[in-house]
Motif scaffolding. Structure first.
Motif, mmCIF file in Angstrom:
data_model
loop_
_atom_site.group_PDB
_atom_site.id
_atom_site.type_symbol
_atom_site.label_atom_id
_atom_site.label_comp_id
_atom_site.label_asym_id
_atom_site.label_seq_id
_atom_site.Cartn_x
_atom_site.Cartn_y
_atom_site.Cartn_z
ATOM 1 N N ALA A 18 -34.093 31.864 -25.922
ATOM 2 C CA ALA A 18 -34.008 30.344 -25.969
ATOM 3 C C ALA A 18 -34.433 30.132 -24.552
ATOM 4 N N CYS A 19 -35.413 30.524 -23.943
ATOM 5 C CA CYS A 19 -34.930 29.607 -22.083
ATOM 6 C C CYS A 19 -36.125 28.577 -22.786
ATOM 7 N N GLU A 20 -36.495 28.204 -22.041
ATOM 8 C CA GLU A 20 -38.058 27.031 -22.363
ATOM 9 C C GLU A 20 -38.583 27.222 -21.203
ATOM 10 N N LYS A 21 -39.751 28.055 -21.091
ATOM 11 C CA LYS A 21 -41.102 28.612 -20.300
ATOM 12 C C LYS A 21 -41.606 26.734 -19.919
ATOM 13 N N THR A 22 -41.597 26.247 -18.785
ATOM 14 C CA THR A 22 -42.893 25.553 -18.729
ATOM 15 C C THR A 22 -43.916 25.738 -17.692
ATOM 16 N N THR A 23 -44.937 25.125 -18.213
ATOM 17 C CA THR A 23 -46.402 25.903 -17.712
ATOM 18 C C THR A 23 -47.080 24.831 -17.460
ATOM 19 N N VAL A 24 -47.180 25.289 -15.166
ATOM 20 C CA VAL A 24 -47.358 24.453 -14.593
ATOM 21 C C VAL A 24 -48.880 24.727 -14.629
ATOM 22 N N THR A 25 -50.059 23.282 -14.768
ATOM 23 C CA THR A 25 -51.550 23.969 -14.698
ATOM 24 C C THR A 25 -52.108 22.712 -13.442
ATOM 25 N N PRO A 26 -52.963 23.638 -12.632
ATOM 26 C CA PRO A 26 -53.248 22.679 -11.249
ATOM 27 C C PRO A 26 -54.407 21.748 -11.853
ATOM 28 N N ALA A 27 -54.092 20.030 -10.426
ATOM 29 C CA ALA A 27 -54.870 19.360 -11.275
ATOM 30 C C ALA A 27 -56.469 19.253 -11.217
ATOM 31 N N ALA A 28 -57.608 19.355 -11.565
ATOM 32 C CA ALA A 28 -58.468 19.712 -11.856
ATOM 33 C C ALA A 28 -59.490 19.194 -10.737
#
Length: 111
Positions: A18-28
């Motif tokens: 039920a927990c939303e896990k946000t994925t952070v991608t580093p900027a190119a």
């Protein structure tokens, strides 16, 4: 105990999903642009090559060769083919009967 362990596992699965896990991608990273600099100084001039040798006076022309011998006479040709005999000609037209002798005298010599 069998059902309680199963029930606890099911509650844990539902709670974690039920927990939303946000994925952070580093900027190119920005692309690197290479700017060419000014041209360098010109290189030194190379050494001049040596001149090839030349002949001041050309050699004499060679003598003309001797004339060749006359060839032998050719062989005589073979005799040609003799033609076939021609066909016999058509029979001529019969002549007219001669005239009777008029006053011709025949003298028979004596023996």
């Amino acid at each position: 105990m069998k059902y309680s362990l199963l029930l606890a596992a099911l509650v844990a699965v539902l709670g974690l999903s039920a927990c939303e896990k946000t994925t952070v991608t580093p900027a190119a990273a920005p692309p690197v642009v290479v700017v060419p600099g000014p041209a360098g100084p010109a290189g030194a001039t190379g050494a001049t090559g040596s001149t090839g040798s030349t002949v001041a006076v050309p050699g004499a022309t060679g003598a003309t060769g001797a004339t060749g011998a006359t060839g032998n006479a050719g062989a005589t040709g073979s005799t040609g083919y003799t033609g076939a005999t021609g066909a016999t000609g058509a029979e001529g037209v019969k002549g007219e009967t001669g005239k009777t002798g008029g006053d011709t005298v025949i003298v028979v010599p004596q023996k």
